[in-house]
Every structure is written in structure tokens, then in C-alpha cells.
Scaffold this motif. Structure first.
Motif, PDB file in Angstrom:
ATOM      1  N   SER A 149       0.240  -0.959   0.369  1.00  0.00           N
ATOM      2  CA  SER A 149       0.316  -2.279  -0.251  1.00  0.00           C
ATOM      3  C   SER A 149      -0.285  -2.240  -1.649  1.00  0.00           C
ATOM      4  CB  SER A 149      -0.435  -3.320   0.589  1.00  0.00           C
ATOM      5  OG  SER A 149      -0.563  -4.535  -0.128  1.00  0.00           O
ATOM      6  N   PRO A 150       0.364  -2.873  -2.630  1.00  0.00           N
ATOM      7  CA  PRO A 150      -0.232  -2.930  -3.969  1.00  0.00           C
ATOM      8  C   PRO A 150      -1.558  -3.680  -3.993  1.00  0.00           C
ATOM      9  CG  PRO A 150       1.678  -4.392  -3.816  1.00  0.00           C
ATOM     10  CD  PRO A 150       1.676  -3.552  -2.582  1.00  0.00           C
ATOM     11  N   LEU A 151      -1.779  -4.573  -3.040  1.00  0.00           N
ATOM     12  CA  LEU A 151      -3.055  -5.289  -2.990  1.00  0.00           C
ATOM     13  C   LEU A 151      -4.214  -4.333  -2.732  1.00  0.00           C
ATOM     14  CD1 LEU A 151      -2.128  -8.519  -0.968  1.00  0.00           C
ATOM     15  CD2 LEU A 151      -2.156  -8.172  -3.449  1.00  0.00           C
ATOM     16  N   GLU A 152      -3.934  -3.215  -2.065  1.00  0.00           N
ATOM     17  CA  GLU A 152      -4.987  -2.242  -1.766  1.00  0.00           C
ATOM     18  C   GLU A 152      -5.467  -1.500  -3.018  1.00  0.00           C
ATOM     19  OE1 GLU A 152      -4.028  -0.777   2.739  1.00  0.00           O
ATOM     20  OE2 GLU A 152      -2.579  -0.204   1.203  1.00  0.00           O
ATOM     21  N   GLN A 153      -4.687  -1.562  -4.088  1.00  0.00           N
ATOM     22  CA  GLN A 153      -5.060  -0.890  -5.336  1.00  0.00           C
ATOM     23  C   GLN A 153      -5.271  -1.863  -6.490  1.00  0.00           C
ATOM     24  OE1 GLN A 153      -5.611   2.485  -5.358  1.00  0.00           O
ATOM     25  NE2 GLN A 153      -5.221   2.317  -3.161  1.00  0.00           N
ATOM     26  N   ALA A 154      -5.194  -3.160  -6.225  1.00  0.00           N
ATOM     27  CA  ALA A 154      -5.227  -4.146  -7.302  1.00  0.00           C
ATOM     28  C   ALA A 154      -6.626  -4.462  -7.803  1.00  0.00           C
ATOM     29  CB  ALA A 154      -4.545  -5.442  -6.847  1.00  0.00           C
ATOM     30  N   ILE A 155      -7.646  -4.345  -6.956  1.00  0.00           N
ATOM     31  CA  ILE A 155      -9.015  -4.685  -7.343  1.00  0.00           C
ATOM     32  C   ILE A 155      -9.853  -3.423  -7.576  1.00  0.00           C
ATOM     33  CG2 ILE A 155     -11.109  -5.945  -6.707  1.00  0.00           C
ATOM     34  CD1 ILE A 155      -8.657  -7.714  -7.226  1.00  0.00           C
ATOM     35  N   PHE A 156      -9.725  -2.462  -6.691  1.00  0.00           N
ATOM     36  CA  PHE A 156     -10.432  -1.184  -6.820  1.00  0.00           C
ATOM     37  C   PHE A 156      -9.455  -0.055  -6.568  1.00  0.00           C
ATOM     38  CE2 PHE A 156     -13.693  -4.172  -5.274  1.00  0.00           C
ATOM     39  CZ  PHE A 156     -14.645  -4.040  -6.266  1.00  0.00           C
ATOM     40  N   CYS A 157      -9.585   0.996  -7.355  1.00  0.00           N
ATOM     41  CA  CYS A 157      -8.838   2.233  -7.084  1.00  0.00           C
ATOM     42  C   CYS A 157      -9.840   3.375  -7.035  1.00  0.00           C
ATOM     43  CB  CYS A 157      -7.797   2.499  -8.164  1.00  0.00           C
ATOM     44  SG  CYS A 157      -6.915   4.073  -7.933  1.00  0.00           S
ATOM     45  N   ARG A 158      -9.801   4.126  -5.954  1.00  0.00           N
ATOM     46  CA  ARG A 158     -10.691   5.272  -5.800  1.00  0.00           C
ATOM     47  C   ARG A 158      -9.881   6.531  -5.451  1.00  0.00           C
ATOM     48  NH1 ARG A 158     -13.154   2.085  -8.169  1.00  0.00           N
ATOM     49  NH2 ARG A 158     -15.198   1.172  -7.701  1.00  0.00           N
ATOM     50  N   ILE A 159      -8.671   6.588  -5.994  1.00  0.00           N
ATOM     51  CA  ILE A 159      -7.843   7.787  -5.889  1.00  0.00           C
ATOM     52  C   ILE A 159      -7.858   8.445  -7.261  1.00  0.00           C
ATOM     53  CG2 ILE A 159      -5.560   8.716  -5.344  1.00  0.00           C
ATOM     54  CD1 ILE A 159      -5.020   6.200  -3.731  1.00  0.00           C
ATOM     55  N   TYR A 160      -8.317   9.674  -7.329  1.00  0.00           N
ATOM     56  CA  TYR A 160      -8.568  10.317  -8.613  1.00  0.00           C
ATOM     57  C   TYR A 160      -7.486  11.342  -8.941  1.00  0.00           C
ATOM     58  CZ  TYR A 160     -12.938   7.921  -7.917  1.00  0.00           C
ATOM     59  OH  TYR A 160     -13.873   6.942  -7.678  1.00  0.00           O
ATOM     60  N   GLY A 161      -7.118  11.374 -10.223  1.00  0.00           N
ATOM     61  CA  GLY A 161      -5.988  12.179 -10.658  1.00  0.00           C
ATOM     62  C   GLY A 161      -6.066  13.637 -10.268  1.00  0.00           C
ATOM     63  N   HIS A 162      -7.250  14.229 -10.309  1.00  0.00           N
ATOM     64  CA  HIS A 162      -7.385  15.647 -10.027  1.00  0.00           C
ATOM     65  C   HIS A 162      -7.007  16.011  -8.587  1.00  0.00           C
ATOM     66  CE1 HIS A 162     -11.199  14.327  -8.206  1.00  0.00           C
ATOM     67  NE2 HIS A 162     -11.088  15.427  -7.480  1.00  0.00           N
ATOM     68  N   ALA A 163      -6.952  15.004  -7.706  1.00  0.00           N
ATOM     69  CA  ALA A 163      -6.678  15.236  -6.280  1.00  0.00           C
ATOM     70  C   ALA A 163      -5.232  14.959  -5.902  1.00  0.00           C
ATOM     71  CB  ALA A 163      -7.604  14.374  -5.426  1.00  0.00           C
ATOM     72  N   MET A 164      -4.395  14.570  -6.868  1.00  0.00           N
ATOM     73  CA  MET A 164      -3.047  14.076  -6.590  1.00  0.00           C
ATOM     74  C   MET A 164      -1.961  15.137  -6.697  1.00  0.00           C
ATOM     75  SD  MET A 164      -2.875  10.652  -8.959  1.00  0.00           S
ATOM     76  CE  MET A 164      -3.827   9.178  -8.633  1.00  0.00           C
ATOM     77  N   PRO A 182      -7.425   3.280 -16.265  1.00  0.00           N
ATOM     78  CA  PRO A 182      -7.211   4.718 -16.198  1.00  0.00           C
ATOM     79  C   PRO A 182      -5.812   5.064 -15.682  1.00  0.00           C
ATOM     80  CG  PRO A 182      -9.364   4.144 -15.315  1.00  0.00           C
ATOM     81  CD  PRO A 182      -8.638   2.856 -15.523  1.00  0.00           C
ATOM     82  N   HIS A 183      -5.272   6.164 -16.143  1.00  0.00           N
ATOM     83  CA  HIS A 183      -3.915   6.565 -15.768  1.00  0.00           C
ATOM     84  C   HIS A 183      -3.764   6.750 -14.264  1.00  0.00           C
ATOM     85  CE1 HIS A 183      -6.251  10.244 -16.108  1.00  0.00           C
ATOM     86  NE2 HIS A 183      -5.361  10.840 -15.338  1.00  0.00           N
ATOM     87  N   ASP A 184      -4.818   7.273 -13.602  1.00  0.00           N
ATOM     88  CA  ASP A 184      -4.687   7.507 -12.162  1.00  0.00           C
ATOM     89  C   ASP A 184      -4.685   6.196 -11.377  1.00  0.00           C
ATOM     90  OD1 ASP A 184      -7.382   7.220 -12.838  1.00  0.00           O
ATOM     91  OD2 ASP A 184      -7.992   9.154 -12.007  1.00  0.00           O
ATOM     92  N   TRP A 185      -5.324   5.154 -11.906  1.00  0.00           N
ATOM     93  CA  TRP A 185      -5.236   3.836 -11.277  1.00  0.00           C
ATOM     94  C   TRP A 185      -3.812   3.291 -11.394  1.00  0.00           C
ATOM     95  CZ3 TRP A 185      -9.319  -0.609 -12.225  1.00  0.00           C
ATOM     96  CH2 TRP A 185      -9.106  -1.626 -11.293  1.00  0.00           C
ATOM     97  N   TRP A 186      -3.219   3.408 -12.564  1.00  0.00           N
ATOM     98  CA  TRP A 186      -1.843   2.955 -12.768  1.00  0.00           C
ATOM     99  C   TRP A 186      -0.881   3.707 -11.849  1.00  0.00           C
ATOM    100  CZ3 TRP A 186       1.056  -0.820 -14.058  1.00  0.00           C
ATOM    101  CH2 TRP A 186       2.377  -0.642 -14.492  1.00  0.00           C
TER     102      TRP A 186
END
Length: 312
Positions: A149-164, A182-186
Motif C-alpha cells: 500500500s502507498p500509505l505504508e510509505q507515505a509518512i515514513f520510509c525505512r527501505i534503503y537504496g543500498h539494499a534494493m 531521498p531517491h530511495d523513498w521515491w
């Protein structure tokens, strides 16, 4: 004659560098040690002033899979990553910081797990400046799981680019990267709209924390000085971010679109009425809006209560 590479789709590793000479060789050695057999390595350098570019040229002479792009002027880490990603020819793209270290099976394990998702990510070991583990993984500090769900990433994002690992046909649709987050949040937010996000609970990178990190300690708290520096900007950023997320969310995601619209209205407004309205939205959807927070139910409710007075 078929080679082993024919069975594996090309994966592009995009490395963003800037004045990273101190730790760069450790990261490049770990990238070159990957057991996945079909890789291209794109290194986007943001006009480094130290020995970074000389190090890159030395590696390129030894390893033909490396392609270097050098900016004529510094453009910042978001546009530096975007520049490299735009050149990626692989079916999948992995983002790479300049100062970490990767497990040799990082790419192959992420590739095996992504299936039809837009993005897959893994856990990481947190380390000090000397790359010594501090006894904590990212998953110990934040909630790591699948997201849809986009709501799960709309307030906080804790997924980091180096891990993707990212599906490239999706990635090419979301340029330009916005400058306000940050690009990884987008990437994470839009991935929920293009197939979802998968998590594999295995630490596949060592994340080095030091004074030159863009973000510092993963999941850490701001000190008092940092809080005072950002408090005046938070409302403006919240409005801009919610405008961006609301516009990106398609009409067929009816519930999420309405929640984002309601939140945007409360951020744009002021006074206790908007505070109460925002608090009610957070209580109603806290499992989604606070999905990345590794907190008890009670602490999440307390957070929702604090929303009442934030930006009033």
C-alpha cells in the motif's frame, strides 16, 4: 554456443560516488566479487575532488564491465543516482553506495526473490566507520516486511537504496527523482503502485555509519540541535511530500487516494480542527501509516496523539 550468462538477465549495478576515496575500494571489491554472472557496473561520479576518480579509472582498466560517468559539476546525490540509473541497460537495477560492503551472493539472492514485484530488498548489518559490526541490524531498528500500500510509505520510509533490487522497466517510468525526498523513498513509494515490495530477512550488506553519511545512523533519533534545525521546515516538507504522493497515486486506488487527500488538507490547514482531523486519520490508519515504525501498539497510539499538536 551458449554461455552461462545467457541464462541470467543482465543486472545493472549503479554506484554513486562523491569524494569517497577513503572507503571506495572495499565497496568495489565486494561488487566485483558477486557470484551473479551477468552484470554491468555503472559508476556515476558527482565531480569528486579527491582521489575517487583516479581509483575508478584504475578499476575500469582492469574490469571492462565498469562504465564511468562523470558530472562536470556537483549536482547532489539524488541527481547523481538518477544519472546512473538512466544509463542502466539491465532488466533489474541495484543501487550501490560508495562506502559499504556487499555479501558475495547479494545480487543472486535478490534476483531469486523478486519474482513479479517492482522491488525486493534485504536486511543489512550496521557497522562503525571501521566496518566493524555494532551488533545491530537494520531490522532491529525498523519494521522490515513486504509492502503493498502507498500509505505504508507515505509518512515514513525505512527501505534503503543500498539494499534494493529494482525492476528497470518500472524504474524508467518514475524519472525525474523529486528533489524534496531521498531517491530511495521515491522508489519505495512508487513501487507500491507498480507491483509491490518484497522483503527477504537475510543481511546481505554491511552498512558503514560514519560522519560523512548522508543520513547517519539508520533508524536513529535526531539530537536537540538537529530537531531545532528542521522543525520550521517540517510542515512545508510535509505539504510538498503529500502533494507529490497524492498526485502520483492513481484514481483506482480509491481508499489510499482519499486518505492522502485528507492528510494533505490537514497539512495545508492550521488550527486545532485540522490537528484533530489529522489525529483521527492517524488513529484510523495507524497500521498502514506507521507500518515502518518498530514500536508497540501503545507507542504508536501515543504518536497519533502527538499528531494533534504538530503543525497546529
Amino acid at each position: 554456443m551458449h554461455t552461462k550468462q545467457d541464462s541470467f538477465p543482465l543486472i545493472s549495478i549503479v554506484v554513486a560516488t562523491y569524494n569517497g576515496a577513503k572507503f571506495l575500494a572495499t565497496q568495489l571489491d565486494s561488487v566485483l566479487a558477486q557470484d551473479y554472472p551477468n552484470l554491468e557496473i555503472i559508476i556515476s561520479d558527482d565531480n569528486s575532488k579527491d582521489e575517487t576518480f583516479a581509483i575508478l579509472e584504475k578499476y575500469q582498466q582492469q574490469f571492462p564491465a565498469i562504465r564511468i560517468i562523470r558530472s562536470e559539476q556537483n549536482q547532489g546525490y539524488i541527481k547523481n543516482f538518477e544519472q546512473g540509473c538512466k544509463q542502466a541497460k539491465g532488466i533489474f537495477v541495484a543501487l550501490c553506495d560508495q562506502d559499504d560492503r556487499w555479501h558475495p551472493e547479494k545480487i543472486s539472492k535478490l534476483y531469486a526473490a523478486i519474482e513479479d514485484k517492482a522491488l525486493v530488498y534485504a536486511d543489512s548489518v550496521l557497522c562503525n566507520e571501521n566496518m566493524e559490526p555494532i551488533g545491530v541490524n537494520i531490522s532491529d531498528r525498523v519494521t522490515c516486511k513486504d509492502f503493498s500500500s502507498p500509505l505504508e510509505q507515505a509518512i515514513f520510509c525505512r527501505i534503503y537504496g543500498h539494499a534494493m533490487l529494482i525492476r528497470n522497466d518500472f524504474l524508467q517510468q518514475i524519472f525525474p527523482f523529486p528533489s524534496i525526498i531521498p531517491h530511495d523513498w521515491w522508489i519505495s513509494y512508487t513501487a507500491t503502485l507498480h507491483g509491490g515490495i518484497r522483503y527477504i530477512p537475510e543481511a546481505l550488506a554491511w552498512y558503514r555509519q560514519h560522519s560523512n553519511n548522508v543520513f547517519g545512523a539508520v533508524g536513529g533519533k535526531r539530537n536537540k540541535t538537529q530537531k531545532s534545525q528542521v522543525v520550521q521546515q517540517e510542515k512545508r516538507f510535509a505539504i510538498e511530500r503529500m502533494q507529490l504522493f497524492y498526485a502520483q497515486c492513481p484514481e483506482n486506488r480509491t481508499k489510499e487516494k482519499q486518505v492522502l487527500k485528507s492528510l494533505l488538507e490537514t497539512y495545508q490547514g492550521s488550527g486545532i480542527f485540522n490537528g484533530i482531523r489529522r489525529m483521527i486519520i492517524f488513529f484510523q490508519y495507524n497500521d498502514l501509516l506507521l507500518a515502518s515504525k518498530k514500536r508497540s501498539k501503545i507507542r504508536k497510539w501515543l504518536f497519533c496523539c502527538k499528531i494533534l499538536v504538530k503543525f497546529v
